[in-house]
Motif scaffolding. Structure first.
Motif, PDB file in Angstrom:
ATOM      1  N   ASP A   1       0.823  -1.217   0.000  1.00 54.30           N
ATOM      2  CA  ASP A   1       0.000   0.000   0.000  1.00 54.30           C
ATOM      3  C   ASP A   1       0.856   1.265   0.000  1.00 54.30           C
TER       4      ASP A   1
ATOM      5  N   PRO B   1      -0.191   2.811  -3.795  1.00 54.85           N
ATOM      6  CA  PRO B   1      -1.528   3.094  -3.230  1.00 54.85           C
ATOM      7  C   PRO B   1      -2.611   2.907  -4.293  1.00 54.85           C
ATOM      8  N   GLU B   2      -3.738   2.393  -3.854  1.00 55.82           N
ATOM      9  CA  GLU B   2      -4.847   2.201  -4.786  1.00 55.82           C
ATOM     10  C   GLU B   2      -5.415   3.557  -5.139  1.00 55.82           C
TER      11      GLU B   2
END
Length: 56
Positions: free
Chosen positions: A47, A51-52
């Motif tokens: 993450d 990061p999404e």
């Protein structure tokens, strides 16, 4: 899907995370050699580096 492993060389401890298609590779040092590497720690590394994106 991601695979991960720990490598120890010359006193250095590193976590390696690799995506199944090998397009994503993360190498991160341990903060503490007595620390356990958990799936949550690996997820945090993923993450942090990838990061999404928010849906549009």
């Amino acid at each position: 899907m991601f695979y991960w492993y720990v490598r120890v060389t010359e006193g250095r401890h590193r976590i390696h995370v690799i995506s199944e298609d090998k397009k994503i590779r993360i190498c991160s040092p341990f903060r503490d050699t007595e620390e356990s590497v958990t799936s949550a720690a690996v997820r945090a590394l993923i993450d942090k580096h990838y990061p999404e994106k928010e849906p549009v």
